[in-house]
Write a protein that holds these residues in place. Structure first.
Motif, PDB file in Angstrom:
ATOM      1  N   ALA A  96      30.043  16.502  12.122  1.00  0.00           N
ATOM      2  CA  ALA A  96      29.241  17.192  11.343  1.00  0.00           C
ATOM      3  C   ALA A  96      29.804  18.275  10.441  1.00  0.00           C
ATOM      4  O   ALA A  96      29.864  18.240   9.069  1.00  0.00           O
ATOM      5  N   ALA A  97      30.750  18.971  11.129  1.00  0.00           N
ATOM      6  CA  ALA A  97      31.782  19.901  10.704  1.00  0.00           C
ATOM      7  C   ALA A  97      32.399  19.249   9.526  1.00  0.00           C
ATOM      8  O   ALA A  97      32.676  19.922   8.417  1.00  0.00           O
ATOM      9  N   ALA A  98      33.052  18.207   9.941  1.00  0.00           N
ATOM     10  CA  ALA A  98      34.037  17.651   9.195  1.00  0.00           C
ATOM     11  C   ALA A  98      33.394  17.147   7.712  1.00  0.00           C
ATOM     12  O   ALA A  98      33.955  17.139   6.687  1.00  0.00           O
ATOM     13  N   THR A  99      32.040  16.595   8.053  1.00  0.00           N
ATOM     14  CA  THR A  99      31.275  16.378   6.693  1.00  0.00           C
ATOM     15  C   THR A  99      31.105  17.543   5.740  1.00  0.00           C
ATOM     16  O   THR A  99      31.122  17.395   4.608  1.00  0.00           O
ATOM     17  N   ALA A 100      30.987  18.516   6.472  1.00  0.00           N
ATOM     18  CA  ALA A 100      30.779  19.842   5.662  1.00  0.00           C
ATOM     19  C   ALA A 100      32.146  20.212   4.962  1.00  0.00           C
ATOM     20  O   ALA A 100      32.070  20.745   3.667  1.00  0.00           O
ATOM     21  N   VAL A 101      33.206  19.763   5.635  1.00  0.00           N
ATOM     22  CA  VAL A 101      34.570  20.294   4.930  1.00  0.00           C
ATOM     23  C   VAL A 101      34.660  19.458   3.783  1.00  0.00           C
ATOM     24  O   VAL A 101      35.166  19.845   2.778  1.00  0.00           O
ATOM     25  N   ARG A 102      34.436  18.298   4.046  1.00  0.00           N
ATOM     26  CA  ARG A 102      34.526  17.176   2.960  1.00  0.00           C
ATOM     27  C   ARG A 102      33.630  17.554   1.613  1.00  0.00           C
ATOM     28  O   ARG A 102      34.067  17.547   0.435  1.00  0.00           O
ATOM     29  N   SER A 103      32.531  17.837   1.971  1.00  0.00           N
ATOM     30  CA  SER A 103      31.637  18.421   1.111  1.00  0.00           C
ATOM     31  C   SER A 103      32.248  19.554   0.281  1.00  0.00           C
ATOM     32  O   SER A 103      31.774  19.558  -0.945  1.00  0.00           O
ATOM     33  N   GLY A 104      32.742  20.577   0.991  1.00  0.00           N
ATOM     34  CA  GLY A 104      33.395  21.569  -0.149  1.00  0.00           C
ATOM     35  C   GLY A 104      34.685  21.197  -0.716  1.00  0.00           C
ATOM     36  O   GLY A 104      34.757  21.819  -1.836  1.00  0.00           O
ATOM     37  N   VAL A 105      35.460  20.220  -0.064  1.00  0.00           N
ATOM     38  CA  VAL A 105      36.393  19.864  -0.920  1.00  0.00           C
ATOM     39  C   VAL A 105      36.025  19.093  -2.284  1.00  0.00           C
ATOM     40  O   VAL A 105      36.440  19.097  -3.401  1.00  0.00           O
ATOM     41  N   GLU A 106      34.885  18.119  -1.851  1.00  0.00           N
ATOM     42  CA  GLU A 106      34.509  17.372  -3.188  1.00  0.00           C
ATOM     43  C   GLU A 106      33.782  18.249  -4.078  1.00  0.00           C
ATOM     44  O   GLU A 106      33.779  18.000  -5.495  1.00  0.00           O
ATOM     45  N   SER A 107      33.188  19.426  -3.856  1.00  0.00           N
ATOM     46  CA  SER A 107      32.726  20.187  -4.756  1.00  0.00           C
ATOM     47  C   SER A 107      33.640  20.665  -5.741  1.00  0.00           C
ATOM     48  O   SER A 107      33.453  20.876  -7.054  1.00  0.00           O
ATOM     49  N   ILE A 108      34.780  21.341  -5.222  1.00  0.00           N
ATOM     50  CA  ILE A 108      35.777  21.765  -6.007  1.00  0.00           C
ATOM     51  C   ILE A 108      36.590  20.710  -6.768  1.00  0.00           C
ATOM     52  O   ILE A 108      36.773  20.727  -7.892  1.00  0.00           O
ATOM     53  N   ASP A 109      36.858  19.537  -6.257  1.00  0.00           N
ATOM     54  CA  ASP A 109      37.548  18.563  -6.939  1.00  0.00           C
ATOM     55  C   ASP A 109      36.580  18.214  -8.151  1.00  0.00           C
ATOM     56  O   ASP A 109      37.243  17.882  -9.182  1.00  0.00           O
ATOM     57  N   ALA A 110      35.337  18.071  -8.079  1.00  0.00           N
ATOM     58  CA  ALA A 110      34.432  17.928  -9.218  1.00  0.00           C
ATOM     59  C   ALA A 110      34.462  18.694 -10.345  1.00  0.00           C
ATOM     60  O   ALA A 110      34.550  18.462 -11.430  1.00  0.00           O
ATOM     61  N   GLU A 111      34.326  20.156  -9.854  1.00  0.00           N
ATOM     62  CA  GLU A 111      34.603  21.230 -10.922  1.00  0.00           C
ATOM     63  C   GLU A 111      35.895  21.095 -11.362  1.00  0.00           C
ATOM     64  O   GLU A 111      35.779  21.270 -12.665  1.00  0.00           O
TER      65      GLU A 111
END
Length: 143
Positions: A96-111
Motif C-alpha cells: 500500500a505504501a508502494a502504491t502511494a509512492v507510485r502515485s506521487g511519482v506519477e503526479s510529478i511525471d504528469a505535471e
C-alpha cells in the motif's frame, strides 16, 4: 548552472511522495524507506538491490530494513534454499505504501509532461541517464 538546477528540482518528487504517504497514513516511513518500498513494489526489485542503490553502508542498510520490518512494511524470513540468507518481502502495508509512492511519482511525471514537450522530456531523461553513467564511471575509476 546545471548543479544549481538539479539542486532546485531535487525535492519535487520527494515532496509529492511525502504528501501521498502522509495522506495514506504512512507518515512513519523512515528516510529512504519510500525508495526501497517503491522499487520493490513498483519495479519488482529486490530489497538488497534497492538498498545498494542508496549507496549507504551495510550497517545503515541493515538498520533501514530492521525499521521497515518493525513498522510492518516488510517481512524477513530465512531463505528455504540457503538458511544463511534472508528473504525480504513486502507486506500488505508495504504494498500500500508502494502504491502511494507510485502515485506521487506519477503526479510529478504528469505535471512535467504538461510543462515541456515530449522531445524536451526525452532530452531530460537522456541527460540524467548520462549523468548517472558519468557518476558510475568515476566511482569505478576511484575518483
Amino acid at each position: 548552472m546545471i548543479p544549481a538546477l538539479l539542486r532546485g528540482a531535487r525535492g519535487s518528487y520527494a515532496q509529492a511522495i511525502s504528501a501521498r504517504l502522509e495522506a495514506a497514513g504512512f507518515g512513519d516511513l523512515p528516510r529512504n524507506g519510500a525508495f526501497v518500498l517503491g522499487g520493490m513494489g513498483n519495479h519488482g526489485g529486490a530489497a538488497a538491490d534497492m538498498v545498494q542503490g542508496l549507496g549507504v553502508t551495510k550497517q545503515a542498510a541493515s538498520q533501514l530494513i530492521d525499521t521497515l520490518v518493525l513498522r510492518g512494511y516488510l517481512t524477513r524470513d530465512v531463505n528455504p534454499d540457503d538458511r544463511r540468507r534472508m528473504t525480504i518481502t513486502l507486506t500488505d502495508r508495504g504494498r500500500a505504501a508502494a502504491t502511494a509512492v507510485r502515485s506521487g511519482v506519477e503526479s510529478i511525471d504528469a505535471e512535467l509532461a504538461r510543462m515541456i514537450t515530449p522531445s524536451e522530456l526525452a532530452g531530460l531523461r537522456a541527460g540524467l541517464e548520462a549523468l548517472g553513467q558519468i557518476k558510475d564511471r568515476m566511482k569505478e575509476e576511484g575518483r
